[in-house]
Design a protein around this motif. Structure first.
Motif, PDB file in Angstrom:
ATOM      1  N   GLY B  69       0.749  -1.282  -0.055  1.00 26.22           N
ATOM      2  CA  GLY B  69       0.009  -0.048  -0.101  1.00 26.22           C
ATOM      3  C   GLY B  69       0.841   1.195   0.052  1.00 26.22           C
ATOM      4  N   ILE B  70       0.463   2.234  -0.545  1.00 26.50           N
ATOM      5  CA  ILE B  70       1.094   3.494  -0.699  1.00 26.50           C
ATOM      6  C   ILE B  70       1.283   4.014   0.783  1.00 26.50           C
ATOM      7  CG2 ILE B  70       0.717   6.018  -1.206  1.00 26.50           C
ATOM      8  CD1 ILE B  70       1.279   4.566  -3.765  1.00 26.50           C
ATOM      9  N   ASP B  71       0.247   3.830   1.562  1.00 25.03           N
ATOM     10  CA  ASP B  71       0.357   4.265   3.092  1.00 25.03           C
ATOM     11  C   ASP B  71       1.188   3.320   3.929  1.00 25.03           C
ATOM     12  OD1 ASP B  71      -1.419   2.133   3.074  1.00 25.03           O
ATOM     13  OD2 ASP B  71      -2.905   3.445   4.019  1.00 25.03           O
ATOM     14  N   GLY B  72       1.558   2.178   3.330  1.00 29.02           N
ATOM     15  CA  GLY B  72       2.393   1.208   4.056  1.00 29.02           C
ATOM     16  C   GLY B  72       1.470   0.389   5.044  1.00 29.02           C
ATOM     17  N   GLN B  73       0.349   0.429   4.932  1.00 30.96           N
ATOM     18  CA  GLN B  73      -0.624  -0.255   5.817  1.00 30.96           C
ATOM     19  C   GLN B  73      -0.653  -1.734   5.477  1.00 30.96           C
ATOM     20  OE1 GLN B  73      -1.656   0.830   8.592  1.00 30.96           O
ATOM     21  NE2 GLN B  73      -2.251   2.969   8.521  1.00 30.96           N
ATOM     22  N   GLY B  74      -0.335  -2.129   4.250  1.00 33.54           N
ATOM     23  CA  GLY B  74      -0.667  -3.584   3.724  1.00 33.54           C
ATOM     24  C   GLY B  74      -2.024  -3.686   3.387  1.00 33.54           C
ATOM     25  N   ARG B  75      -2.086  -4.652   2.486  1.00 35.73           N
ATOM     26  CA  ARG B  75      -3.583  -4.889   2.008  1.00 35.73           C
ATOM     27  C   ARG B  75      -3.886  -6.280   1.659  1.00 35.73           C
ATOM     28  NH1 ARG B  75      -3.413  -1.398  -3.383  1.00 35.73           N
ATOM     29  NH2 ARG B  75      -2.880   0.568  -1.904  1.00 35.73           N
ATOM     30  N   ASN B  76      -5.034  -6.611   1.627  1.00 34.49           N
ATOM     31  CA  ASN B  76      -5.212  -8.181   1.066  1.00 34.49           C
ATOM     32  C   ASN B  76      -4.290  -9.175   1.816  1.00 34.49           C
ATOM     33  OD1 ASN B  76      -7.018  -6.993  -0.543  1.00 34.49           O
ATOM     34  ND2 ASN B  76      -5.706  -6.956  -2.315  1.00 34.49           N
ATOM     35  N   GLY B  77      -4.172  -9.100   3.180  1.00 32.76           N
ATOM     36  CA  GLY B  77      -3.403  -9.882   3.889  1.00 32.76           C
ATOM     37  C   GLY B  77      -1.852  -9.988   3.861  1.00 32.76           C
ATOM     38  N   SER B  80       1.595  -5.171   7.099  1.00 30.00           N
ATOM     39  CA  SER B  80       1.975  -3.665   7.019  1.00 30.00           C
ATOM     40  C   SER B  80       3.343  -3.335   7.625  1.00 30.00           C
ATOM     41  CB  SER B  80       1.009  -3.342   8.374  1.00 30.00           C
ATOM     42  OG  SER B  80       1.430  -1.943   8.945  1.00 30.00           O
ATOM     43  N   LEU B  81       3.719  -2.178   7.070  1.00 27.97           N
ATOM     44  CA  LEU B  81       4.999  -1.926   7.206  1.00 27.97           C
ATOM     45  C   LEU B  81       5.187  -0.739   8.177  1.00 27.97           C
ATOM     46  CD1 LEU B  81       6.425  -1.560   3.671  1.00 27.97           C
ATOM     47  CD2 LEU B  81       6.581  -3.601   5.155  1.00 27.97           C
ATOM     48  N   GLN B  82       4.041  -0.545   8.966  1.00 23.82           N
ATOM     49  CA  GLN B  82       4.129   0.324  10.182  1.00 23.82           C
ATOM     50  C   GLN B  82       4.959   0.153  11.346  1.00 23.82           C
ATOM     51  OE1 GLN B  82       1.725   3.092  10.181  1.00 23.82           O
ATOM     52  NE2 GLN B  82       1.108   2.699   8.170  1.00 23.82           N
ATOM     53  N   GLY B  83       6.149   0.483  11.564  1.00 23.81           N
ATOM     54  CA  GLY B  83       6.826   0.565  12.699  1.00 23.81           C
ATOM     55  C   GLY B  83       7.994  -0.771  12.385  1.00 23.81           C
ATOM     56  N   VAL B  84       8.320  -1.029  11.181  1.00 23.75           N
ATOM     57  CA  VAL B  84       9.028  -2.214  10.837  1.00 23.75           C
ATOM     58  C   VAL B  84      10.548  -1.753  11.024  1.00 23.75           C
ATOM     59  CG1 VAL B  84       7.534  -3.560   9.728  1.00 23.75           C
ATOM     60  CG2 VAL B  84       9.119  -2.153   8.475  1.00 23.75           C
ATOM     61  N   GLY B  85      10.776  -0.484  10.544  1.00 23.38           N
ATOM     62  CA  GLY B  85      12.125   0.129  10.605  1.00 23.38           C
ATOM     63  C   GLY B  85      13.084  -0.169   9.714  1.00 23.38           C
ATOM     64  N   ALA B  86      14.107   0.454   9.523  1.00 26.05           N
ATOM     65  CA  ALA B  86      15.019   0.549   8.661  1.00 26.05           C
ATOM     66  C   ALA B  86      15.737  -0.974   8.473  1.00 26.05           C
ATOM     67  CB  ALA B  86      16.148   1.540   8.678  1.00 26.05           C
ATOM     68  N   GLN B  92      15.187  -7.673   4.242  1.00 25.43           N
ATOM     69  CA  GLN B  92      14.333  -8.006   3.488  1.00 25.43           C
ATOM     70  C   GLN B  92      14.755  -7.982   2.093  1.00 25.43           C
ATOM     71  OE1 GLN B  92      11.873 -10.214   4.045  1.00 25.43           O
ATOM     72  NE2 GLN B  92      11.264  -9.765   6.062  1.00 25.43           N
ATOM     73  N   VAL B  93      15.311  -6.563   1.817  1.00 25.51           N
ATOM     74  CA  VAL B  93      15.816  -6.292   0.594  1.00 25.51           C
ATOM     75  C   VAL B  93      16.925  -6.563   0.140  1.00 25.51           C
ATOM     76  CG1 VAL B  93      15.917  -4.405  -1.399  1.00 25.51           C
ATOM     77  CG2 VAL B  93      13.999  -4.578   0.463  1.00 25.51           C
ATOM     78  N   SER B  94      17.977  -6.793   0.990  1.00 30.62           N
ATOM     79  CA  SER B  94      19.374  -7.196   0.723  1.00 30.62           C
ATOM     80  C   SER B  94      19.500  -8.566   0.588  1.00 30.62           C
ATOM     81  CB  SER B  94      20.083  -6.457   1.684  1.00 30.62           C
ATOM     82  OG  SER B  94      20.327  -7.320   2.972  1.00 30.62           O
ATOM     83  N   THR B  95      18.727  -9.336   1.097  1.00 32.45           N
ATOM     84  CA  THR B  95      18.570 -10.736   0.838  1.00 32.45           C
ATOM     85  C   THR B  95      17.797 -11.123  -0.242  1.00 32.45           C
ATOM     86  OG1 THR B  95      16.654 -11.066   2.196  1.00 32.45           O
ATOM     87  CG2 THR B  95      18.878 -11.418   3.610  1.00 32.45           C
ATOM     88  N   GLY B  96      17.256 -10.175  -0.815  1.00 33.23           N
ATOM     89  CA  GLY B  96      16.584 -10.407  -2.185  1.00 33.23           C
ATOM     90  C   GLY B  96      15.102 -11.020  -1.856  1.00 33.23           C
ATOM     91  N   TYR B 125      13.219   5.848   3.832  1.00 36.66           N
ATOM     92  CA  TYR B 125      11.838   6.363   3.250  1.00 36.66           C
ATOM     93  C   TYR B 125      10.773   5.479   4.307  1.00 36.66           C
ATOM     94  CZ  TYR B 125       7.360   6.825   1.132  1.00 36.66           C
ATOM     95  OH  TYR B 125       6.074   7.127   0.936  1.00 36.66           O
ATOM     96  N   VAL B 126      11.142   4.062   4.107  1.00 39.75           N
ATOM     97  CA  VAL B 126      10.180   3.502   5.190  1.00 39.75           C
ATOM     98  C   VAL B 126      10.028   3.804   6.685  1.00 39.75           C
ATOM     99  CG1 VAL B 126       9.572   1.214   5.779  1.00 39.75           C
ATOM    100  CG2 VAL B 126       9.904   1.594   3.605  1.00 39.75           C
ATOM    101  N   SER B 127      11.214   3.867   7.132  1.00 42.94           N
ATOM    102  CA  SER B 127      11.272   4.176   8.653  1.00 42.94           C
ATOM    103  C   SER B 127      10.919   5.440   8.895  1.00 42.94           C
ATOM    104  CB  SER B 127      12.761   3.969   9.009  1.00 42.94           C
ATOM    105  OG  SER B 127      13.710   4.924   8.844  1.00 42.94           O
ATOM    106  N   THR B 128      11.214   6.635   8.086  1.00 38.12           N
ATOM    107  CA  THR B 128      10.638   8.021   8.343  1.00 38.12           C
ATOM    108  C   THR B 128       9.218   8.301   7.938  1.00 38.12           C
ATOM    109  OG1 THR B 128      11.391   8.672   6.281  1.00 38.12           O
ATOM    110  CG2 THR B 128      12.748   9.092   8.002  1.00 38.12           C
ATOM    111  N   SER B 129       8.476   7.341   6.936  1.00 39.98           N
ATOM    112  CA  SER B 129       7.345   7.594   6.811  1.00 39.98           C
ATOM    113  C   SER B 129       6.305   6.837   7.623  1.00 39.98           C
ATOM    114  CB  SER B 129       7.140   7.431   5.383  1.00 39.98           C
ATOM    115  OG  SER B 129       7.919   8.072   4.539  1.00 39.98           O
ATOM    116  N   PHE B 130       6.878   5.465   7.717  1.00 46.04           N
ATOM    117  CA  PHE B 130       5.704   4.692   8.546  1.00 46.04           C
ATOM    118  C   PHE B 130       6.166   4.221   9.945  1.00 46.04           C
ATOM    119  CE2 PHE B 130       5.837   2.986   4.034  1.00 46.04           C
ATOM    120  CZ  PHE B 130       5.135   3.760   3.567  1.00 46.04           C
TER     121      PHE B 130
END
Lengths: 394, 273
Positions: B69-77, B80-86, B92-96, B125-130
Motif C-alpha cells: 500500500g501507498i500508506d504502508g498499511q498492507g492490504r489483502n493479507g 503492514s510496514l508500520q513500525g518495521v524500521g530500516a 528483506q531487500v538485501s537478501t533478495g 523512506y520506510v522508517s521515516t514515513s511509516f
C-alpha cells in the motif's frame, strides 16, 4: 513344462514314498541329480538304520572332535568370565546420582564402555564356541527336506525321537565338558536381566513432578535467567512482541559465596521458553491470565509427547512446534495441542515480577513437565484449581 | 529409426521414455518460467537517479506499494510496514526476499534486486514515513566487529535459542505450514543482526535488551566460524550431521538397493539352464 516337472504337477497327493523312479526338479545352484534320488528313502526308516540318508552322513574323526570340544569349552569359559565382568562393571561404576562428585559424565562413559565391552565379549565368545562345536564336533549332514504330510497322531513321538537323536549327535549328551562350560557361560548372562530390571525400581514418582523452579530454601521465588548469559530479565525490557528467549531457574547460591549451578538433569527438566506477544493476542481464560505478565508467557520446553525440546516458535502463527514428531502447540491459549501425537498441553510456568522488576516464577510448574506417566493424574486445571496456590506447585 | 524400432519393446524402454520426458519438461520449465524479478532489477537500477527520501519514495511506490500500500498499511493479507524500521527493510531487500513477484508462504533468499544505495534510500523512506523500528546501534558494525564476539557464549545462546529451527550449524530446517527456517550459509553478519532484532517472517525477535549487542556478535561469530569449518560430511552434506550418519544412510539405502537387485536377479532367472 516337461514331464520331469511332476513334483509340482502332482500336488500334495504324492508322498515321499513314490518310488526311486521319480526324478526331482533341479534346483538352481545344486549339482545335477545323478543316480537314485536322495529323497527316495523313507527318512524314518533310514534314521533307525543310524543315519538319515545313506552316504550323506559325515562323522568327524574322534581326534578332531576332542580338539573341538576343548576349544569350544575355552570359548565358553571366556564367555563366563566376560559375563562376570559385566556384573563387575555394573556395580563398580556408579553413575547418575551415585556417581562420585563432579565426575558423573566420566563415570557414565566408563560404565558404558565396561558394560558394552564385557557383554560384547561374552556374546561373541558364545558364538565362537557354538561355531567351533558345530564345525568340529557335530556330524555333518547333507539333507533334503521334503514337504511333510499334514500332522497326524504319530508326529509327537516322531519329534521326540528326532530331538533326542539330534541331542545325541550334537555331543551335548556324551561330552560333559561342553555341556558344563556352556551352562557356566550362560549363567551370568541369564542373571543379568534380573539384576538390571531390579534396579529399575522402586520408582520415586515425585521426582517427575518437580523441577528446579520450586522456590529455594529461603522461600524466595526464583528469577528467570537467560540460558547461556545467565542474565535476569526485566519485565519492562522484554517488550518486543514476537520475542522469545530460553530461560533457566536461578540456582541456589553455592557454598562459600561461589556461584551456584544446576546439574544438567535439572537444567533439562526446568528449561523454559519465554515468549512475549501482544496482550490482546493471548486467548486464555481469565484465571490462567494470572500466569502471564503483560503478554509474557512461559512454557516448558520439554515436549509432552516424548520429551524432545519443543521450541520452534513461529511468531506469526504463535505455534510451538516439536521437531521430533511434529507435535504443534498453540502458545496463545495455554499450549493446547493443535497437531501431532502429544497428548496434553505444554505446562505453563506461573510468572510474576519481583520488587526490582525482574521476572520470577511464582512457584514450580503446577503440572509435571515432559512426557506423561501412569501416575501423573489430572492436570492443574482439571483438578479444579482456579487460582494458583503457591504451596500447590512447590 | 531402425535403431528405435529394434529396441522399442526392450523392457527398459518404458523407463527411458519417462526419464527423457521428465528431463524435457524440466528443461522447458527452466527456460520458459517467468523470471520477472531480475527483469525488474534492471529497470529499477536504470531509474534510480534521485537521492534519499525522494528516491526511496519512488522506489517504494514502484516496487512495494502494490502489496504494502501507498500508506504502508498492507492490504489483502500483505503485511503492514508500520513500525518495521530500516533494519527490517535492509534485511528483506538485501537478501533478495523483497520485492517479490510471487508472494508465497515464505520468500526464499535471492540475489538482491536493488543496489546498496537504493536499499538505503528505501529503508530511510520506510522508517521515516511509516514509523521507525528496531535499529542496529550506531556503536556496532556487525560486518566489522563480529570477530570480537565471544564465540563460546555465542554458541551457547545459539544452541538454546536458534538451533531448534536453524540446525546446530545453521543449515536450516522445516517449520509448520510449508514455512522453513532458512540456512545461514550466505547471510552476512549485518543481515544476521538485522534478522535478530527485526524477526523477519515467522522468526522470533531478539531485541538488544534481551541479548546485548556484544552477545549478538558472539552468535554471529559462531555462525560465521562454524560455517567456514571444512565439512567432513562426505559426498552429501546431510546438514553437517557428519560422516557417520551419512554412512548410515548410505548403508541403509545401499543395502536396500542390493537386496532389490538380488530379488530382481533371482526373479529373472530361467529354469533348468
Amino acid at each position: 513344462m516337461t514331464d520331469t516337472n511332476d513334483t509340482n504337477a502332482g500336488g500334495g497327493a504324492e508322498g515321499p514314498d513314490d518310488g526311486p523312479a521319480r526324478r526331482r526338479r533341479r534346483v538352481i545352484g545344486t549339482p545335477p541329480a545323478t543316480g537314485p534320488a536322495l529323497a527316495a528313502e523313507d527318512p524314518r526308516e533310514a534314521a533307525e538304520a543310524g543315519a538319515a540318508y545313506p552316504g550323506m552322513f559325515h562323522a568327524r574323526p574322534e581326534k578332531e572332535q576332542r580338539s573341538g570340544e576343548r576349544w569350544a569349552s575355552v570359548a565358553f569359559l571366556v564367555a563366563m568370565v566376560a559375563g562376570i565382568g559385566f556384573f563387575v562393571a555394573y556395580f563398580a561404576f556408579r553413575i547418575g546420582e551415585h556417581a562420585p562428585e563432579g565426575s558423573a559424565t566420566l563415570a557414565a562413559r566408563y560404565s558404558n564402555f565396561g558394560l558394552g565391552l564385557s557383554l560384547a565379549i561374552a556374546l561373541l565368545a558364545i558364538a565362537v564356541g557354538m561355531t567351533i562345536w558345530v564345525r568340529k564336533v557335530m556330524p555333518h549332514y547333507e539333507v533334503v527336506d521334503e514337504r511333510h504330510d499334514p500332522p497326524s497322531g504319530g508326529e509327537r513321538r516322531e519329534f521326540g525321537d528326532y530331538f533326542m537323536k539330534g541331542a545325541n549327535e550334537s555331543g551335548i549328551v556324551k561330552r560333559p565338558m561342553l555341556r558344563r562350560t556352556l551352562l557356566l557361560a550362560m549363567v551370568p548372562l541369564g542373571l543379568a536381566p534380573i539384576v538390571l530390571l531390579r534396579d529399575l525400581g522402586p520408582n520415586n514418582i515425585e521426582v517427575l513432578r518437580h523441577t528446579a523452579w520450586a522456590p529455594g530454601p529461603d522461600g524466595r521465588p526464583r528469577r528467570l535467567l537467560i540460558e547461556g548469559t545467565n542474565q535476569p530479565i526485566l519485565a519492562a525490557e522484554f517488550d518486543s512482541p514476537g520475542s522469545i528467549i530460553t530461560v533457566l531457574p536461578e540456582p541456589d547460591p553455592g557454598e562459600d559465596g561461589h556461584e551456584g549451578h544446576l546439574s544438567l538433569t535439572e537444567q533439562a527438566k526446568a528449561v523454559t521458553l519465554l515468549i512475549k506477544m501482544r496482550p490482546e493476542e493471548l486467548a486464555l481464560p481469565p484465571e490462567r491470565l494470572d500466569f502471564t505478565i503483560d503478554g509474557i508467557i512461559a512454557y516448558s520446553k520439554v515436549c509432552t509427547h516424548v520429551g524432545c525440546a519443543a521450541a520452534l516458535y513461529e511468531q506469526t502463527t504463535h505455534r510451538i512446534l516439536c521437531p521430533c514428531h511434529q507435535s504443534t502447540f498453540d502458545a496463545r491459549n495455554g499450549g493446547e495441542v493443535i497437531f501431532g501425537p502429544a497428548g496434553r498441553a505444554l505446562p505453563m510456568l506461573p510468572l510474576a515480577v519481583d520488587s526490582e522488576g525482574y521476572l520470577v516464577a511464582v512457584s514450580d510448574y503446577p503440572d509435571a513437565v515432559g512426557p506423561s506417566f501412569w501416575e501423573r493424574g489430572p492436570n492443574f486445571w482439571e483438578r479444579g484449581n482456579e487460582h494458583l496456590d503457591p504451596e500447590e506447585g512447590s | 529409426m531402425n535403431w528405435i524400432t529394434a529396441r522399442r519393446r526392450h523392457p527398459l524402454m518404458g523407463y527411458a521414455v519417462v526419464f527423457f520426458a521428465l528431463v524435457a519438461i524440466g528443461t522447458l520449465w527452466a527456460v520458459l518460467a517467468p523470471n520477472a524479478d531480475r527483469a525488474e532489477a534492471r529497470t529499477q537500477e536504470a531509474g534510480a537517479t534521485q537521492q534519499d527520501l525522494a528516491a526511496g519514495q519512488a522506489l517504494f511506490e514502484q516496487s512495494c506499494s502494490s502489496c504494502h500500500g501507498i500508506d504502508g498499511q498492507g492490504r489483502n493479507g500483505m503485511p503492514s510496514l508500520q513500525g518495521v524500521g530500516a533494519a527490517a527493510v535492509d534485511f528483506q531487500v538485501s537478501t533478495g526476499r523483497m520485492p517479490s513477484m510471487n508472494p508465497d508462504v515464505q520468500m526464499p533468499r535471492k540475489p538482491p534486486v536493488f543496489t546498496e544505495e537504493q536499499i538505503d534510500q528505501l529503508a530511510a523512506y520506510v522508517s521515516t514515513s511509516f514509523g521507525g523500528g528496531p535499529e542496529i546501534p550506531a556503536s556496532v558494525d556487525p560486518d566489522e566487529d563480529y570477530a570480537r564476539g565471544d564465540i563460546e557464549l555465542g554458541q551457547r545462546v545459539f544452541m538454546s535459542n536458534c538451533a531448534q529451527c536453524h540446525n546446530f550449524v545453521g543449515q536450516g530446517g522445516a517449520l509448520t505450514g510449508g514455512r522453513f527456517a532458512p540456512e545461514l550459509t550466505e547471510s552476512t553478519p549485518e543481515q544476521i543482526y538485522e534478522a535478530l532484532i527485526s524477526g523477519p517472517g515467522a522468526m522470533p525477535v531478539f531485541d538488544d535488551e534481551t541479548l546485548t549487542p556484544e552477545e549478538k556478535l558472539g552468535i554471529i561469530n559462531y555462525i560465521v566460524t562454524v560455517r567456514a569449518e571444512p565439512d567432513s560430511g562426505g559426498l552429501f552434506n546431510l546438514g553437517r550431521l557428519g560422516p557417520s550418519s551419512e554412512g548410515l544412510v548410505a548403508w541403509t539405502v545401499g543395502i536396500g538397493l542390493i537386496v532389490a537387485a538380488a530379488m530382481w536377479i533371482t526373479a529373472r532367472q530361467r529354469e533348468n539352464d
